[in-house]
Design an enzyme around this catalytic site. Sequence first.
Site: not given
Length: 619
Positions: A147, A203, A206-207, A430
Amino acid sequence: MLQFVLLAIWGLLASASPTPERRQANTLSAFIAQERPTALEGALANIGGLNSSWVEGASPGVVVASPSTVNPNYFFTWTRDSALTYMMIIDELIFGNRSLRTTIEDYTKAQAILQTVTNPSGSLWPAGDGLGEAKYYSNLTSFDGTWGRPQRDGPALRAIAFMNLAPVLIGLNETQEYKEIYWPLVLNDLKYVGQYWNQTGYDLWEEVHGSSFFTLSAQHRALVQGGFLAKELDEECLACEQASQVLCFLEHNFWNETGGYLTADVNVNNVNRSGINADPILAAITNFDINATCDASHTQPCNSRMLATHKVVVDSFRNLYPINKNASAPDAVLIGRYPEDTYFGGGAWPLCTLGAAELLYDAVAQINRTGTLSIDDDSLGFFRDIYPSANVSNYTGTVMEDILSAMTTYADGFVSAVQEYTPANGSLSEQFNRTNGESTSASKLTWSFASFVTMAQRKAGQYPHSWGAWTPSANTGLNSTQCNGTSHNSTGSYTAAVGAGAPNITTSCFSEVIFSVNATTAFGQNVFLLGNTTNLGNGINEPSKIILPLNPGNYSSRNPQWYVDIWLAAGVTAEYQYVLQQKNGTYTFEAGPTRHLTAAGCGSGRVVRVDEVARFPSS
Ligand SMILES: *[C@@H]1O[C@H](CO)[C@@H](O)[C@H](O)[C@H]1NC(C)=O
Ligand SMILES: *[C@@H]1O[C@H](CO)[C@@H](O)[C@H](O)[C@H]1NC(C)=O
Ligand SMILES: *[C@@H]1O[C@H](CO)[C@@H](O)[C@H](O)[C@H]1NC(C)=O
Ligand SMILES: *[C@@H]1O[C@H](CO)[C@@H](O)[C@H](O)[C@H]1NC(C)=O
Ligand SMILES: *[C@@H]1O[C@H](CO)[C@@H](O)[C@H](O)[C@H]1NC(C)=O
Ligand SMILES: *[C@@H]1O[C@H](CO)[C@@H](O)[C@H](O)[C@H]1NC(C)=O
Ligand SMILES: *[C@@H]1O[C@H](CO)[C@@H](O)[C@H](O)[C@H]1NC(C)=O
Ligand SMILES: *[C@@H]1O[C@H](CO)[C@@H](O)[C@H](O)[C@H]1NC(C)=O
Ligand SMILES: *[C@@H]1O[C@H](CO)[C@@H](O)[C@H](O)[C@H]1NC(C)=O
Ligand SMILES: *[C@@H]1O[C@H](CO)[C@@H](O)[C@H](O)[C@H]1NC(C)=O
Ligand SMILES: *[C@@H]1O[C@H](CO)[C@@H](O)[C@H](O)[C@H]1NC(C)=O
Ligand SMILES: *[C@@H]1O[C@H](CO)[C@@H](O)[C@H](O)[C@H]1NC(C)=O
């Protein structure tokens, strides 16, 4: 049961037709009146506890990101999403919904426990680095897969959520309870922020690995709010003294003068991105303080540079998404996370679009409160879009009111754009597919629901408590010509928030163990666990040492289960036995040899569970 049936019908509606019917409501206010309670219920249904209709198995107070378990699997709990959701729930409580107190208490205990869960980012003790872990399983155990780690916004947002509760408890004359239950929990997170703000991380999407505007804004707010709260509670927060350095860094490194926008990330090697991103918009609504003036830091909604960023971000989606039909200002459109996005087709995000609306409602309220609208070179483009005759000027009176009214209409447009693609049942996913507007990616996304409620609060003039954004001390560092990458080292002082329900792991490493035993009992009988470690009673075959009762919460005649969930020293092998307490208080020990179990090693995050059958002699 009735509720269950209704939900089942809701579920059918959600998946039945390929082109879902849209929510029927003629006017925007009718739509909001209909959708706001639906969104609040949706968020609560994704939280473990009494209303957790969609997330069976989640621990109480655990916010599951979405009930979706495949394509994508969002059946996890993120510290960020959870904190943003509870910031909304805590404000709903403050605005009068007292029924939310229980779930807030559940959240408190769940977070106190999570702070102590050792995970791939680290642990609470000794250096606090485990607090930067982004997501966990919904049963409060560590997720050990690959992750983006760490994510440093989580502790800041969680601290803010719990600090927002302080005025409520202090108002109830429960200051002492706040100090005992909440402050230790908050202080761990503030210490983390003060120690690690000047290190890179992933960030909010998550990238990107670097320094994110959203993360630093939340960190700045947390430290400022923490400094004030510490003073009010007569406590100390040395970590909070880093606030001015965080602000200095934010203020000097994110404004792109050429492009006229705040960029999302610095300290990155990512060459393929413009930096145009909804990240600063979400930062501004998170840091919104109705009492702030627009010349305070550019993390505030009405700040010129933030409004300029709003324009650049929105414009980047106008011709990008077919559903936006190349609409130009002053028409609002649907926006996503950032124009280069390809995740699940890189569609529009309700939470970003609703955030764009919320930012404008916030800004209108702030400007209106100060009584003057200052348009400068940075914000001129934004204002010309909605009020073509705007100039660099200070407006007051009716002209200001006209411009604010145009801003409100513009804000409403973003909500209408979301309304257009909201399915008839009000469920928010989403994303909306950029080509046809169909709901896509994770369904029933908690954050989407929460974003609807906060937008509706602001539109209704419901504002969170001021956190001090307007004070001089909150803005120290704003005008400094030299920023310093200092930090406050709290290693060795992170402490489990035992008062809030955390296991005591102050000086050593503990692992969770679940004992589950099938033992058919008669009314009045109880089952205990006795063993050779401190919390098991430190004895074998000694009635006077028995201290640990098992829980019959799941007991039924078909499943006569007694269980207990405790923490043992990591790696320890415990010897133990089950004990039957008779109706008259005497004890019957298990027949046969004692049992043995080894707790997981320090840092594994693994929970050891035993499912056994008691060997009580039949009487
Ligand atoms: C927690 O949930 C994960 C994922 O569903 C599962 O693998 C694990 O066994 C669970 N742990 C406990 C203690 O129930
Ligand atoms: C507040 O609590 C304190 C003790 O914690 C008590 O002495 C005091 O009387 C209380 N004040 C009110 C207004 O209830
Ligand atoms: C600043 O914005 C300009 C114009 O959009 C862009 O070309 C440039 O790459 C940006 N600079 C940085 C450092 O992001
Ligand atoms: C979005 O809709 C288009 C057109 O129907 C389709 O080709 C595409 O696969 C959809 N994208 C996603 C992520 O569902
Ligand atoms: C501005 O403030 C005034 C007075 O407080 C209030 O009556 C008015 O509704 C506000 N206007 C907007 C657009 O918020
Ligand atoms: C607006 O007012 C501010 C504060 O008084 C001042 O600094 C600024 O120069 C004024 N702007 C214009 C265009 O007059
Ligand atoms: C804003 O500040 C005033 C005092 O200056 C205070 O009365 C008011 O409660 C504050 N607003 C909020 C939302 O905290
Ligand atoms: C920063 O500078 C501006 C313009 O010089 C001034 O108006 C503002 O008060 C200063 N802020 C702080 C916190 O010193
Ligand atoms: C950074 O350190 C320098 C030198 O000590 C000092 O002049 C400056 O004010 C500091 N900056 C901040 C934001 O504290
Ligand atoms: C640390 O702070 C300094 C001073 O503001 C800044 O130049 C540097 O980029 C920061 N680094 C990180 C990773 O935050
Ligand atoms: C922080 O403090 C701990 C304990 O005093 C020490 O071991 C560690 O080296 C310090 N870390 C830094 C970066 O100074
Ligand atoms: C936690 O454990 C430590 C060491 O075993 C002990 O000194 C401390 O009193 C405990 N704290 C609480 C609140 O139980």
